[in-house]
Design a protein around this motif. Structure first.
Motif, PDB file in Angstrom:
ATOM      1  N   LYS A  23      60.823 -70.607  12.196  1.00  0.00           N
ATOM      2  CA  LYS A  23      60.517 -69.203  11.889  1.00  0.00           C
ATOM      3  C   LYS A  23      61.793 -68.357  11.829  1.00  0.00           C
ATOM      4  O   LYS A  23      61.939 -67.489  10.958  1.00  0.00           O
ATOM      5  CB  LYS A  23      59.557 -68.631  12.927  1.00  0.00           C
ATOM      6  CG  LYS A  23      58.106 -69.015  12.713  1.00  0.00           C
ATOM      7  CD  LYS A  23      57.541 -68.338  11.480  1.00  0.00           C
ATOM      8  CE  LYS A  23      56.048 -68.497  11.377  1.00  0.00           C
ATOM      9  NZ  LYS A  23      55.483 -67.814  10.191  1.00  0.00           N
ATOM     10  N   GLN A  27      63.196 -66.309   8.628  1.00  0.00           N
ATOM     11  CA  GLN A  27      63.575 -64.893   8.712  1.00  0.00           C
ATOM     12  C   GLN A  27      65.000 -64.666   8.230  1.00  0.00           C
ATOM     13  O   GLN A  27      65.316 -63.622   7.653  1.00  0.00           O
ATOM     14  CB  GLN A  27      63.422 -64.394  10.147  1.00  0.00           C
ATOM     15  CG  GLN A  27      61.981 -64.306  10.630  1.00  0.00           C
ATOM     16  CD  GLN A  27      61.878 -64.066  12.130  1.00  0.00           C
ATOM     17  OE1 GLN A  27      62.885 -63.930  12.822  1.00  0.00           O
ATOM     18  NE2 GLN A  27      60.654 -64.012  12.637  1.00  0.00           N
ATOM     19  N   GLU A  28      65.868 -65.654   8.459  1.00  0.00           N
ATOM     20  CA  GLU A  28      67.267 -65.536   8.050  1.00  0.00           C
ATOM     21  C   GLU A  28      67.491 -66.028   6.616  1.00  0.00           C
ATOM     22  O   GLU A  28      68.639 -66.176   6.185  1.00  0.00           O
ATOM     23  CB  GLU A  28      68.155 -66.337   9.011  1.00  0.00           C
ATOM     24  CG  GLU A  28      68.139 -65.836  10.446  1.00  0.00           C
ATOM     25  CD  GLU A  28      68.715 -64.438  10.586  1.00  0.00           C
ATOM     26  OE1 GLU A  28      69.650 -64.117   9.831  1.00  0.00           O
ATOM     27  OE2 GLU A  28      68.224 -63.667  11.443  1.00  0.00           O
TER      28      GLU A  28
END
Length: 201
Positions: A23, A27-28
């Motif tokens: 996750k 997100q990155e």
């Protein structure tokens, strides 16, 4: 604890930690390789650090590749199903298995250090096994490690493993159960009530 129960609980923790790592990678805006690497690192990184400290080579993660395999599969599934919100790190079920994983990994790490007879080493490798993968995840993602800034996480691991260390010389099984229970409930309560350590103003 029976060895098969420990393996089962470790696999649950592996799933939770792999989702967490994947996750963060998503997100990155990392690619699939980055997502899988962060998922695996979060899941087994703490155990690898523990084994290097204890001189166990190759580390158990490579001797028993089931954990890396499970982490890879879960990381890939997290990538595939991300838009469907099946792996949601903010829901209660995920929080439950994450707290369980922290408790199990911490105590398993502490048990690995018991033969040294060194209380400080037992505490250190126990805590490192529990939180080391998350720290590596955040470093790889160029983030300030979450354990140093949000909620009671490493603190729960530390308190539980200290309790384990003090009791294990009298009854190792009781120490493992009690230490793990302390970690689980401290982490769960911290999430419920947003407990945090004091910060500099």
């Amino acid at each position: 604890m029976e060895i098969n129960i420990v393996i089962f609980l470790e696999l649950i923790g592996t799933v939770a930690f792999a989702v967490s790592g994947a996750k963060v990678a998503i997100q990155e805006k990392m690619d699939l390789l980055g997502i899988c690497i962060l998922g695996v690192t979060t899941a087994v990184g703490g155990g690898i650090i523990r084994d290097i400290i204890l001189g166990i080579t190759p580390p158990a993660a490579f001797q028993q590749p089931i954990y890396i395999t499970v982490a890879l599969i879960i990381s890939f599934l997290t990538f595939l199903l991300d838009d469907k919100k099946i792996f949601n790190i903010n829901n209660r079920f995920y929080s439950f298995i994450d707290a369980l994983g922290l408790a199990v990994f911490t105590i398993v790490g502490a048990l690995a250090g018991v033969s040294s007879g060194n209380m400080f080493l037992i505490i250190f490798v126990g805590t490192t096994t529990g939180v080391g993968g998350g720290v590596m995840r955040d470093v790889f993602a160029s983030r300030n490690p979450i354990i140093f800034q949000k909620n009671v996480y490493a603190t729960a691991s530390l308190i539980g493993v200290i309790a384990f260390t003090l009791i294990q010389k009298y009854n190792q099984n009781l120490a493992a159960i009690l230490g793990g229970t302390i970690i689980f409930f401290l982490r769960a309560l911290a999430l419920k009530f947003n407990w945090e350590l004091p910060k500099a103003k």
